[in-house]
Each structure stands twice: as structure tokens, then as C-alpha cells.
Design an enzyme around this catalytic site. Sequence first.
Site, short mmCIF file in Angstrom:
data_model
loop_
_atom_site.label_atom_id
_atom_site.label_comp_id
_atom_site.label_asym_id
_atom_site.label_seq_id
_atom_site.Cartn_x
_atom_site.Cartn_y
_atom_site.Cartn_z
N PRO A 189 0.85 -1.20 0.00
CA PRO A 189 0.00 0.00 0.00
C PRO A 189 0.88 1.25 0.00
CG PRO A 189 0.02 -1.02 2.18
CD PRO A 189 0.78 -1.93 1.28
N ASP A 196 6.03 2.04 1.83
CA ASP A 196 5.10 0.93 2.08
C ASP A 196 4.46 1.16 3.45
OD1 ASP A 196 3.86 -1.48 2.65
OD2 ASP A 196 5.48 -2.72 1.86
N HIS A 197 3.15 1.43 3.44
CA HIS A 197 2.47 1.80 4.69
C HIS A 197 2.32 0.62 5.65
CE1 HIS A 197 0.64 4.61 7.21
NE2 HIS A 197 -0.39 5.02 6.48
N ARG A 198 2.58 -0.61 5.18
CA ARG A 198 2.56 -1.75 6.10
C ARG A 198 3.71 -1.66 7.09
NH1 ARG A 198 3.13 -6.73 2.23
NH2 ARG A 198 4.82 -5.35 1.56
N ILE A 235 5.94 1.37 7.28
CA ILE A 235 6.32 2.74 7.65
C ILE A 235 5.07 3.58 7.90
CG2 ILE A 235 7.54 4.81 6.88
CD1 ILE A 235 9.16 2.89 5.01
#
EC number: 2.3.1.12
Length: 433
Positions: free
Chosen positions: A227, A403-405, A407
Site C-alpha cells: 500500500p 510501504d504503509h505496512r 512505515i
Amino acid sequence: MAFEFRLPDIGEGIHEGEIVKWFIKAGDTIEEDDVLAEVQNDKSVVEIPSPVSGTVEEVLVDEGTVAVVGDVIVKIDAPDAEEMQFKGHGDDEDSKKEEKEQESPVQEEASSTQSQEKTEVDESKTVKAMPSVRKYARENGVNIKAVNGSGKNGRITKEDIDAYLNGGSSEEGSNTSAASESTSSDVVNASATQALPEGDFPETTEKIPAMRKAIAKAMVNSKHTAPHVTLMDEIDVQELWDHRKKFKEIAAEQGTKLTFLPYVVKALVSALKKYPALNTSFNEEAGEVVHKHYWNIGIAADTDKGLLVPVVKHADRKSIFEISDEINELAVKARDGKLTSEEMKGATCTISNIGSAGGQWFTPVINHPEVAILGIGRIAQKPIVKDGEIVAAPVLALSLSFDHRQIDGATGQNAMNHIKRLLNNPELLLMEG
């Protein structure tokens, strides 16, 4: 009995590869050294030539299928072909014998030639040669990378090895090959500009090139897996501009072309150290986060064949000048199609420079399995407020995708702020970088 052609070890550390395109089909008559297929590994595409002349009986591996070195990929009716084996399949004993032979008097006779080669040979040179020719070179104590090929597309033949042993280097053959390539390229270009079909809405089609397939696969995989969040910002780089101007001539005196990119590399490395979450890989299937305690920076490069990402390894250990030299060398190799797969492996974070094409902000796609990518735009003169007054200053556009998973937004912005701080005052790179 049909000759079974096995996927050879092409000498670039490739143990398997995807058959991206066949140039032959069952029933085709082929000559020795004709290109059979294109094989893709990472982002390198390699042509696989035929070692024999004959008629194609059966193609055993479909396009898009991954084959391992030693797998039979095509059967050829070649009655006069000698029994051939390829590196990586059933020749372990031959390899051991060759190692012993390399200590024989024959090798000693060639030792003086080899000692000269070592100071002149470009070890990163891509070699086009059949395994049998490589073996012949080894048996005669010749470093095959020192030999110029006279075959099709610069391929090295046994005759080239013999010419080299006799004191020549097949340069004439190589030039002939280059001329042939140029001619064939002109023919392709001519066909590409053929008249459009008639009608109000003419359309033409072409097969997707192997490189474009690899790029598409990587982009789709990244967007489907991670994401993406992209932060966009800008920074006054007047001091950076002045710093580069101050040292540009000094760099030129030692043969270095100093650009802004090495400064960005050093600033990014500093941010990765301060915010190590950006220097990881997120393995959701295994339930693991891989922490990387080294800092290798990929530099996205636009080439005629598509996007390539050579890697500046251990960027934290190198000076601005050293990074500048390496980036320039890798860029030339990328444009000339001479990058090795090893030079495109191991990045922990990547920089994409859209500014060189006049772009500003954008949403760079993460080079999976990395978790962040820094995009840099153009430097443009803009009005800014400084000491209560509106003045013109060079302003650099920055875009950071992550990558929002792995960070969080605040971590991403803090990393961006750190990069901005260092680029705003390049002397801090010496203190903190």
C-alpha cells in the site's frame, strides 16, 4: 537421434531464466550460431544461440516458462553434431580435468599473454560465446573477455580464439559485426516506419518486448503488494547550489562530473540510518521484517530498452566524488546495455530522478521488496520568504513513496524532513551524513 539442446550457463551467474521469446519453431532450418531464444533473468535479457546446424524438431519450453540451467529446451535434428555437454549439466568431471589441465605446460606457455590481459581486460564485459567456445578458451589459457568476436552480433567463435593466440584480436571481424548490427538495425527502423494501414482509425500492433514485460511485472507486483503512500515536499537548495559550484571545477580536475545526485544519495543514506524502518523488507507471508545493516542505493536509469536500476553498493562508505564517478559509470553502462545482473542487485532503497526529464512532483513506485523510494524533481527558481522578504531561490521538489505496512506517515515525514535539512545545508552532510 535428435540433439537435445540444454539451457546453458552463460557465465553471468544465471542458474535459471524465463524463456521470453522463441525465434524458431518446429520445422525451421537453422544454422550454427543462429539465435534460438531470449532468456530473462532479473532485468537482463540474454540471447541464446544454437551450437549446431539442423532442423528444429520440437520446442519443449513455452514462452513465459522458467527453465533451469541443464534443462532440455529444444530438440534439433543435427546428424553431424558432436556429443555436447553444457556447464551446469553432467560436466563436473570435465571441469575437474580442466582445472588440472590449467596447471599443465600448455598453460605456462600462455602465462605471459595472460599477465598482460589482466591489466587490460574489462572484467565487466558481457561475452557472447557458446559453452564449447568458452571451454576451448579455457583449454588454451585464454581469458575470453580479452577476445573480440567476429560472429553474428559480436559472438566469439573458436576462430577468434585461434586468432587471439596467434597475436590478433579479431578487431576487423568485430567491426564487421558492428556494421552488420547497424545495417540490421536500419532495416528494423525502416520496417517500423512503414506506411500506416488505410482507414479512419488505423492501428498497428507489436509484441511486448521482454524488457517491458519485466518492468510491467515488477510495477504491478509492487502496487498489488505494498500500500503506497507518497509525501511531496520542496526545499530551498541555494547553499547546495553554491557548494556544487564551488567544487565543480575541483571535481573536473580529477575527471569527476559532479552533479546534485551524489548529495541526494548521501542525504538518503543518512535518513536510512536515522530511520532504519526505511531500510528493510516486509515479508508478510513469512511474518518477518528483514533489517538490512548495509546501505545500497539503486539509481533508476531511463534507457532506450526501458527502465534499469543499477546499484551503488555501500554508499555509506564512499565520498561524494566516488559516488558521482560510480553513478556516471553505471549510467553509461545502462545506456550501452552493458550492465551485468550483479550491478542491478542488492539495493536497499532507490532514487528516481524525474527532474532530469523536467518533471517536478510525482508518485514513484517502490522497487519491491524495498519499502521506500525517493523521487527527485527539477530545481526551479521560485519565490520564497527569507528573513521576512520575498526572494527568488532554487527550489528542489521531492517525493517520497513508502510501504504503509512497514512505515507510518510520521516516520516517513520525519525521514523527509531529515533529507531536506541536509540538502538545505550540505555542510551538515559532512557532520551527520
